[in-house]
Scaffold this motif. Structure first.
Motif, PDB file in Angstrom:
ATOM      1  N   VAL A  31       0.803  -1.313  -0.031  1.00  8.69           N
ATOM      2  CA  VAL A  31       0.051  -0.052  -0.011  1.00  8.69           C
ATOM      3  C   VAL A  31       0.873   1.391   0.083  1.00  8.69           C
ATOM      4  CG1 VAL A  31      -1.420   1.583   1.348  1.00  8.69           C
ATOM      5  CG2 VAL A  31      -2.029  -1.149   1.049  1.00  8.69           C
ATOM      6  N   VAL A  32       0.495   2.116  -1.036  1.00  2.83           N
ATOM      7  CA  VAL A  32       1.498   3.476  -0.843  1.00  2.83           C
ATOM      8  C   VAL A  32       0.453   4.491  -1.170  1.00  2.83           C
ATOM      9  CG1 VAL A  32       3.059   4.652  -2.356  1.00  2.83           C
ATOM     10  CG2 VAL A  32       3.530   2.195  -2.013  1.00  2.83           C
ATOM     11  N   GLY A  33       0.693   5.623  -0.684  1.00  6.54           N
ATOM     12  CA  GLY A  33      -0.372   6.846  -0.524  1.00  6.54           C
ATOM     13  C   GLY A  33       0.287   7.948   0.271  1.00  6.54           C
ATOM     14  N   PRO A  34      -0.181   9.324  -0.002  1.00  6.46           N
ATOM     15  CA  PRO A  34       0.124  10.331   0.886  1.00  6.46           C
ATOM     16  C   PRO A  34      -0.610  10.056   2.343  1.00  6.46           C
ATOM     17  CG  PRO A  34      -0.837  11.212  -1.258  1.00  6.46           C
ATOM     18  CD  PRO A  34      -1.240   9.597  -0.968  1.00  6.46           C
ATOM     19  N   VAL A  35       0.082  10.506   3.348  1.00  6.99           N
ATOM     20  CA  VAL A  35      -0.353  10.275   4.686  1.00  6.99           C
ATOM     21  C   VAL A  35      -1.426  11.258   5.031  1.00  6.99           C
ATOM     22  CG1 VAL A  35       1.387  11.777   5.982  1.00  6.99           C
ATOM     23  CG2 VAL A  35       0.276   9.695   6.904  1.00  6.99           C
ATOM     24  N   PHE A  36      -2.364  10.711   5.897  1.00  9.70           N
ATOM     25  CA  PHE A  36      -3.402  11.633   6.287  1.00  9.70           C
ATOM     26  C   PHE A  36      -3.361  11.528   7.913  1.00  9.70           C
ATOM     27  CE2 PHE A  36      -7.315  12.963   8.418  1.00  9.70           C
ATOM     28  CZ  PHE A  36      -7.845  14.338   7.638  1.00  9.70           C
ATOM     29  N   THR A  37      -2.574  12.370   8.666  1.00  8.77           N
ATOM     30  CA  THR A  37      -2.413  12.124  10.074  1.00  8.77           C
ATOM     31  C   THR A  37      -3.624  12.511  10.956  1.00  8.77           C
ATOM     32  OG1 THR A  37      -1.210  14.196  10.471  1.00  8.77           O
ATOM     33  CG2 THR A  37       0.146  12.545   9.636  1.00  8.77           C
ATOM     34  N   VAL A  38      -3.581  11.593  12.154  1.00 11.94           N
ATOM     35  CA  VAL A  38      -4.782  11.992  13.078  1.00 11.94           C
ATOM     36  C   VAL A  38      -4.045  11.928  14.376  1.00 11.94           C
ATOM     37  CG1 VAL A  38      -6.888  11.317  13.954  1.00 11.94           C
ATOM     38  CG2 VAL A  38      -6.267  10.907  11.425  1.00 11.94           C
ATOM     39  N   ALA A  39      -4.065  13.079  15.244  1.00 10.19           N
ATOM     40  CA  ALA A  39      -3.236  12.869  16.489  1.00 10.19           C
ATOM     41  C   ALA A  39      -4.551  12.432  17.783  1.00 10.19           C
ATOM     42  CB  ALA A  39      -2.562  14.076  16.905  1.00 10.19           C
ATOM     43  N   PHE A  40      -4.189  11.759  18.537  1.00 13.07           N
ATOM     44  CA  PHE A  40      -5.174  11.315  19.864  1.00 13.07           C
ATOM     45  C   PHE A  40      -4.296  11.789  21.088  1.00 13.07           C
ATOM     46  CE2 PHE A  40      -6.890   8.808  16.544  1.00 13.07           C
ATOM     47  CZ  PHE A  40      -8.379   8.968  16.806  1.00 13.07           C
ATOM     48  N   GLU A  41      -5.135  12.172  21.971  1.00  7.59           N
ATOM     49  CA  GLU A  41      -4.634  12.258  23.581  1.00  7.59           C
ATOM     50  C   GLU A  41      -5.742  11.777  24.430  1.00  7.59           C
ATOM     51  OE1 GLU A  41      -4.274  16.547  23.449  1.00  7.59           O
ATOM     52  OE2 GLU A  41      -6.693  16.966  23.734  1.00  7.59           O
ATOM     53  N   PRO A  42      -5.129  11.693  25.692  1.00 16.08           N
ATOM     54  CA  PRO A  42      -5.891  11.060  26.769  1.00 16.08           C
ATOM     55  C   PRO A  42      -7.454  11.715  26.723  1.00 16.08           C
ATOM     56  CG  PRO A  42      -3.998  10.879  27.517  1.00 16.08           C
ATOM     57  CD  PRO A  42      -3.759  11.770  26.331  1.00 16.08           C
ATOM     58  N   ALA A  43      -8.432  11.390  27.133  1.00 12.64           N
ATOM     59  CA  ALA A  43      -9.750  12.281  27.315  1.00 12.64           C
ATOM     60  C   ALA A  43      -9.759  12.946  28.599  1.00 12.64           C
ATOM     61  CB  ALA A  43     -11.019  11.184  27.077  1.00 12.64           C
ATOM     62  N   PRO A  44      -9.919  14.280  28.614  1.00  6.90           N
ATOM     63  CA  PRO A  44      -9.927  14.845  29.949  1.00  6.90           C
ATOM     64  C   PRO A  44     -11.238  14.568  30.656  1.00  6.90           C
ATOM     65  CG  PRO A  44     -10.738  16.490  28.319  1.00  6.90           C
ATOM     66  CD  PRO A  44     -10.285  15.170  27.475  1.00  6.90           C
TER      67      PRO A  44
END
Length: 232
Positions: free
Chosen positions: A50-63
Motif C-alpha cells: 500500500v502506497v499513498g500520501p499520509v493523513f495524520t490523526v493525533a489523539f490524546e487522553p480524554a479529559p
C-alpha cells in the motif's frame, strides 16, 4: 458490502515504491541519510503493498474520561493512508465500521501506532491495516482526537520518527516506511537502482555463481557509500 472506490493510478514515483516494497524503500532511505522506518505497527489485515500520501490523526487522553467519537474519516481523500498516533491508554481507535467506510471510499489503508479491534471483520473486508496489536477495549471516553493533518511522532522510544502531512507511506508485510515529501523522487530513483542491482545479483546466483562473488561483482556492499557520496 459496498465495493471500494476505484483507486486512481499512482504517480510514477509512488508506483516505483509500490512495485518494490518497504525493504527497498528502507534501503533507499538509508542511502540518502533519511529516517523513515516506523517501528511497531505490523500488518494485521489486507495484502500487497500500500502506497499513498499520509493523513495524520493525533489523539490524546480524554479529559475527565469524556470524549466524543473522532469524526475525521469523511475528510480523508481517496488514495491516502490514515496514520493514527498518540493513542494514550490501552484502548483502540479503529475498528470495522471505520474500515468498511474507508474501503468503500477508496482510502488506501490505515496505520495505527497503537491497537486495533474487530480484526476478524476487517480481514473479511480485505482492508489493509497495520497496528501494534489487537485489543477490543474501546477508545470511547478514554482518548479524544486532538488534531488532523499535523506532524505526529510515532515509533515510541525505540525508534522515534516524525511524520508530516505530505509525506508518503509505503507499507507491506514487512512493516511501514514513510518517505519525506521532499525526498520522494530521490527515494524512487534509489529504489529503482537498488532493485536493478539486486536483480543482477540474483541472475548471477541463478546462473551458478556464488553469492559472495555476485555481490562483489555488482557492488552490493558498496551501494551505500556510492549513494551517500552523491548526496549533499
Amino acid at each position: 458490502m459496498n465495493a471500494p472506490a476505484h483507486p486512481a493510478p499512482l504517480a510514477p514515483a509512488l508506483a516505483v515504491l509500490a512495485a518494490h516494497g518497504t525493504s527497498a524503500v528502507s534501503d533507499a532511505l538509508d542511502l540518502i541519510g533519511q529516517a523513515g522506518q516506523i517501528w511497531g505497527p505490523r500488518r494485521v489485515s489486507g495484502s500487497g503493498t500500500v502506497v499513498g500520501p499520509v493523513f495524520t490523526v493525533a489523539f490524546e487522553p480524554a479529559p475527565e474520561g469524556r470524549a466524543a467519537a473522532a469524526d475525521y474519516i469523511d475528510e480523508v481523500p481517496p488514495g491516502c493512508v490514515v496514520l493514527l498516533a498518540g493513542n494514550g491508554p490501552l484502548c483502540t481507535v479503529w475498528g470495522d465500521i471505520l474500515s468498511e467506510y474507508a474501503r468503500a471510499h477508496g482510502v488506501a489503508g490505515t496505520v495505527i501506532d497503537g491497537l486495533c479491534r474487530d480484526v476478524d471483520r476487517i480481514r473479511e473486508l480485505s482492508y489493509s491495516v497495520w497496528a501494534r496489536g489487537e485489543f477490543m477495549r474501546s477508545g470511547k471516553n478514554r482518548v479524544r482526537m486532538s488534531a488532523t493533518q499535523v506532524p505526529v511522532e510515532v515509533g515510541g522510544d525505540a525508534l522515534p520518527t516524525t511524520v508530516r502531512p505530505g509525506d508518503v507511506v509505503c507499507a507491506d508485510g514487512s512493516g511501514v516506511t514513510v518517505v519525506p515529501a521532499g525526498s520522494v523522487d530521490d527515494v524512487a530513483e534509489q529504489v529503482s537502482r537498488i532493485a536493478a542491482m539486486e536483480e543482477r545479483v540474483l541472475a548471477e546466483v541463478r546462473a551458478g555463481s556464488g553469492l559472495r562473488e555476485a555481490r562483489g561483482k555488482h557492488g552490493y556492499n558498496m551501494a551505500a557509500r556510492v549513494a551517500r557520496s552523491t548526496v549533499a
